[in-house]
Design a protein around this motif. Structure first.
Motif, PDB file in Angstrom:
ATOM      1  N   GLU A 235      -0.428 -15.807   5.125  1.00 13.31           N
ATOM      2  CA  GLU A 235       0.875 -15.240   5.471  1.00 13.31           C
ATOM      3  C   GLU A 235       0.706 -13.748   5.746  1.00 13.31           C
ATOM      4  O   GLU A 235      -0.127 -13.079   5.141  1.00 13.31           O
ATOM      5  N   GLU A 236       1.530 -13.238   6.662  1.00 10.04           N
ATOM      6  CA  GLU A 236       1.429 -11.837   7.071  1.00 10.04           C
ATOM      7  C   GLU A 236       2.109 -10.934   6.054  1.00 10.04           C
ATOM      8  O   GLU A 236       3.229 -11.196   5.622  1.00 10.04           O
ATOM      9  N   ILE A 237       1.413  -9.838   5.698  1.00  5.60           N
ATOM     10  CA  ILE A 237       1.914  -8.888   4.698  1.00  5.60           C
ATOM     11  C   ILE A 237       1.848  -7.473   5.265  1.00  5.60           C
ATOM     12  O   ILE A 237       0.857  -7.099   5.905  1.00  5.60           O
ATOM     13  N   ILE A 238       2.904  -6.695   5.025  1.00  5.18           N
ATOM     14  CA  ILE A 238       2.907  -5.276   5.402  1.00  5.18           C
ATOM     15  C   ILE A 238       3.378  -4.477   4.191  1.00  5.18           C
ATOM     16  O   ILE A 238       4.476  -4.711   3.668  1.00  5.18           O
ATOM     17  N   ILE A 239       2.532  -3.545   3.734  1.00  7.22           N
ATOM     18  CA  ILE A 239       2.882  -2.644   2.629  1.00  7.22           C
ATOM     19  C   ILE A 239       2.676  -1.220   3.140  1.00  7.22           C
ATOM     20  O   ILE A 239       1.552  -0.826   3.462  1.00  7.22           O
ATOM     21  N   LYS A 240       3.757  -0.456   3.203  1.00  7.52           N
ATOM     22  CA  LYS A 240       3.691   0.893   3.786  1.00  7.52           C
ATOM     23  C   LYS A 240       3.552   1.959   2.701  1.00  7.52           C
ATOM     24  O   LYS A 240       3.775   1.711   1.512  1.00  7.52           O
ATOM     25  N   LYS A 241       3.229   3.168   3.177  1.00  7.35           N
ATOM     26  CA  LYS A 241       2.913   4.270   2.263  1.00  7.35           C
ATOM     27  C   LYS A 241       4.071   4.610   1.323  1.00  7.35           C
ATOM     28  O   LYS A 241       3.846   4.882   0.140  1.00  7.35           O
ATOM     29  N   ASP A 242       5.306   4.569   1.810  1.00  7.13           N
ATOM     30  CA  ASP A 242       6.415   4.962   0.937  1.00  7.13           C
ATOM     31  C   ASP A 242       6.526   4.030  -0.266  1.00  7.13           C
ATOM     32  O   ASP A 242       6.758   4.480  -1.396  1.00  7.13           O
ATOM     33  N   ALA A 243       6.322   2.730  -0.045  1.00  5.86           N
ATOM     34  CA  ALA A 243       6.352   1.770  -1.157  1.00  5.86           C
ATOM     35  C   ALA A 243       5.173   1.999  -2.107  1.00  5.86           C
ATOM     36  O   ALA A 243       5.332   1.961  -3.334  1.00  5.86           O
ATOM     37  N   VAL A 244       4.002   2.238  -1.532  1.00 11.28           N
ATOM     38  CA  VAL A 244       2.792   2.488  -2.333  1.00 11.28           C
ATOM     39  C   VAL A 244       3.007   3.679  -3.263  1.00 11.28           C
ATOM     40  O   VAL A 244       2.684   3.636  -4.459  1.00 11.28           O
ATOM     41  N   ASP A 245       3.580   4.749  -2.729  1.00 12.44           N
ATOM     42  CA  ASP A 245       3.796   5.971  -3.528  1.00 12.44           C
ATOM     43  C   ASP A 245       4.768   5.719  -4.679  1.00 12.44           C
ATOM     44  O   ASP A 245       4.535   6.152  -5.812  1.00 12.44           O
ATOM     45  N   ILE A 246       5.875   5.013  -4.396  1.00 12.52           N
ATOM     46  CA  ILE A 246       6.871   4.715  -5.434  1.00 12.52           C
ATOM     47  C   ILE A 246       6.233   3.889  -6.550  1.00 12.52           C
ATOM     48  O   ILE A 246       6.403   4.174  -7.747  1.00 12.52           O
ATOM     49  N   ILE A 247       5.480   2.855  -6.154  1.00  7.53           N
ATOM     50  CA  ILE A 247       4.907   1.916  -7.135  1.00  7.53           C
ATOM     51  C   ILE A 247       3.800   2.586  -7.950  1.00  7.53           C
ATOM     52  O   ILE A 247       3.750   2.463  -9.185  1.00  7.53           O
ATOM     53  N   ASN A 248       2.910   3.324  -7.280  1.00  9.17           N
ATOM     54  CA  ASN A 248       1.799   3.967  -7.997  1.00  9.17           C
ATOM     55  C   ASN A 248       2.288   5.051  -8.958  1.00  9.17           C
ATOM     56  O   ASN A 248       1.702   5.252 -10.034  1.00  9.17           O
ATOM     57  N   THR A 249       3.369   5.744  -8.590  1.00  6.01           N
ATOM     58  CA  THR A 249       3.963   6.742  -9.509  1.00  6.01           C
ATOM     59  C   THR A 249       4.467   6.056 -10.765  1.00  6.01           C
ATOM     60  O   THR A 249       4.272   6.543 -11.889  1.00  6.01           O
ATOM     61  N   ALA A 250       5.109   4.919 -10.596  1.00  8.34           N
ATOM     62  CA  ALA A 250       5.629   4.176 -11.754  1.00  8.34           C
ATOM     63  C   ALA A 250       4.495   3.662 -12.638  1.00  8.34           C
ATOM     64  O   ALA A 250       4.597   3.696 -13.878  1.00  8.34           O
ATOM     65  N   ILE A 251       3.404   3.179 -12.012  1.00  9.83           N
ATOM     66  CA  ILE A 251       2.239   2.718 -12.793  1.00  9.83           C
ATOM     67  C   ILE A 251       1.683   3.876 -13.623  1.00  9.83           C
ATOM     68  O   ILE A 251       1.425   3.740 -14.828  1.00  9.83           O
ATOM     69  N   LYS A 252       1.524   5.034 -12.959  1.00 10.23           N
ATOM     70  CA  LYS A 252       0.971   6.221 -13.622  1.00 10.23           C
ATOM     71  C   LYS A 252       1.842   6.640 -14.808  1.00 10.23           C
ATOM     72  O   LYS A 252       1.337   7.060 -15.857  1.00 10.23           O
ATOM     73  N   ASN A 253       3.172   6.517 -14.643  1.00  6.61           N
ATOM     74  CA  ASN A 253       4.096   6.957 -15.700  1.00  6.61           C
ATOM     75  C   ASN A 253       4.465   5.836 -16.678  1.00  6.61           C
ATOM     76  O   ASN A 253       5.378   5.982 -17.480  1.00  6.61           O
ATOM     77  N   ARG A 254       3.726   4.706 -16.575  1.00  6.02           N
ATOM     78  CA  ARG A 254       3.899   3.568 -17.484  1.00  6.02           C
ATOM     79  C   ARG A 254       5.343   3.040 -17.501  1.00  6.02           C
ATOM     80  O   ARG A 254       5.904   2.731 -18.556  1.00  6.02           O
ATOM     81  N   GLU A 280      -2.072   0.618   0.739  1.00  8.70           N
ATOM     82  CA  GLU A 280      -1.344   0.182   1.928  1.00  8.70           C
ATOM     83  C   GLU A 280      -2.034  -1.056   2.500  1.00  8.70           C
ATOM     84  O   GLU A 280      -3.247  -1.256   2.306  1.00  8.70           O
ATOM     85  N   PHE A 281      -1.283  -1.853   3.234  1.00 10.67           N
ATOM     86  CA  PHE A 281      -1.837  -3.113   3.751  1.00 10.67           C
ATOM     87  C   PHE A 281      -1.068  -3.530   4.998  1.00 10.67           C
ATOM     88  O   PHE A 281       0.145  -3.388   5.064  1.00 10.67           O
TER      89      PHE A 281
END
Length: 349
Positions: A235-254, A280-281
């Motif tokens: 299946e086709e997947i698109i993950i853009k930078k804005d989503a990556v930044d939001i998610i990685n910030t949350a991971i970093k801040n637990r 990104e993907f």
């Protein structure tokens, strides 16, 4: 684990033929993995489990009206054509499923619409039910896509036995659907109302959007006892930078990072860095998640109640723990929760 571990008997009356009148008023079963507790709530109570800077990952794919009905040349036999995937925009080639398939051979022509306004020629056999069609249409590509939309109907899942109704076009679509390309809705997202999303935003919960265009392969039953031998369709997947930044910030801040649905979960698990953050993907994935599995990104998940032996149930089981999911499903059946696309939801924290 084996396929037989994911079998259960589901009473037919628990299949949801229709959704809740209000999207966010379906029932919600809350599973706490640490405490091993089960709570019974309404979907709109979801907000109580999230705080400022937590993240919800939404799949913003949009369902297109993928089911067409046409007639075979000469015999006039009625044929259902389910559009799966566009192969070539210029040549108007599509991978499709046809039913009944035994009547459809290479070289056959199919006619659609009043006055046979659209014609397709069968140019290849792909699987027992699969065919490749070339659509013959004189207008522009935009007009061709409008014609498909005009002739197509909402592709409700096969287990919904009733006829498609006009309301299904809007109801079998999430309110955040944007990028057209799915042949089935990411159903966990169907429970969100505009009002609930607004309340989450006011509370400071961040929304990160990814795209996974849901294909029918998601719903294909697993037929091998050894799960490692099952092959998922891509299946086709698109993950853009804005989503990556939001998610990685949350991971970093637990913070709490919640995948809304198995498709959102499969998207993010298909693009994990070596340090356990999201990349990104833009591409295709056939990732199959089943127990045991270590999840890298999300620590929370919203999902529906799924069919026996389905890959969706296997993913939920991998996330919550097999015994805990089994207990939850037993309780769902006892408490008469509704199952499948238009059914009730589960929050796993």
């Amino acid at each position: 684990m084996k396929l037989s571990h994911f079998n259960f008997n589901l009473p037919e009356e628990l299949l949801a033929e229709y959704p809740s009148e209000n999207r966010d008023e379906s029932r919600l079963m809350v599973l706490n993995r640490e405490k091993q507790t089960i709570e019974h709530k309404m979907f709109k109570d979801l907000i109580d489990y999230f705080d400022k800077d937590d993240v919800m990952i939404l799949n913003n794919t949009k369902v297109f009206p993928a089911r067409l009905f046409g007639n075979k040349e000469k015999t006039g036999a009625r044929i259902e054509v389910f559009l799966l995937r566009e192969l070539n925009e210029e040549q108007r080639l599509w991978d499709v499923l046809v039913d009944p398939a035994r009547k459809i051979r290479i070289g056959n022509k199919l006619y659609f619409g009043e006055g046979e306004s659209l014609v397709a020629e069968v140019i290849d056999n792909t699987t027992s039910r699969g065919r490749t069609l070339r659509f013959l249409y004189d207008g522009s590509y935009r007009d061709f896509r409008l014609k498909l939309r005009e002739l197509g109907e909402t592709p409700l899942p096969k287990y919904i036995k009733r006829e498609v109704e006009p309301e299904d076009e809007e109801r079998y679509q999430t309110i955040f659907a944007k990028n057209e390309g799915a042949v089935a809705a990411p159903t966990a997202g169907l429970h969100f109302s505009k009002h609930l999303l607004k309340r989450l935003e006011i509370k400071g919960v961040n929304l990160a959007e990814v795209t996974l265009h849901v294909g029918l392969g998601t719903f294909n039953p697993v037929e091998v006892e050894d799960l490692s031998k099952h092959k998922m369709d891509s299946e086709e997947i698109i993950i853009k930078k804005d989503a990556v930044d939001i998610i990685n910030t949350a991971i970093k801040n637990r913070k709490r990072v919640c995948a809304v649905g198995t498709t959102a979960m499969r998207s993010i698990e298909s693009s994990v860095s070596s340090s356990g953050t999201l990349n990104e993907f833009d591409g295709w994935s056939n990732k199959f998640i089943f127990p045991p599995y270590d999840f890298s990104i999300a620590n929370c998940m919203i999902t529906n109640f799924h069919t026996p032996k389905s890959t969706l149930l296997m993913m939920a089981s991998a996330f919550a723990g097999h015994d805990f999911i089994k207990k939850a499903y037993d309780e769902a059946i006892k408490e008469k929760y509704k199952f499948y696309s238009y059914g009730d939801a589960m929050l796993i924290i």
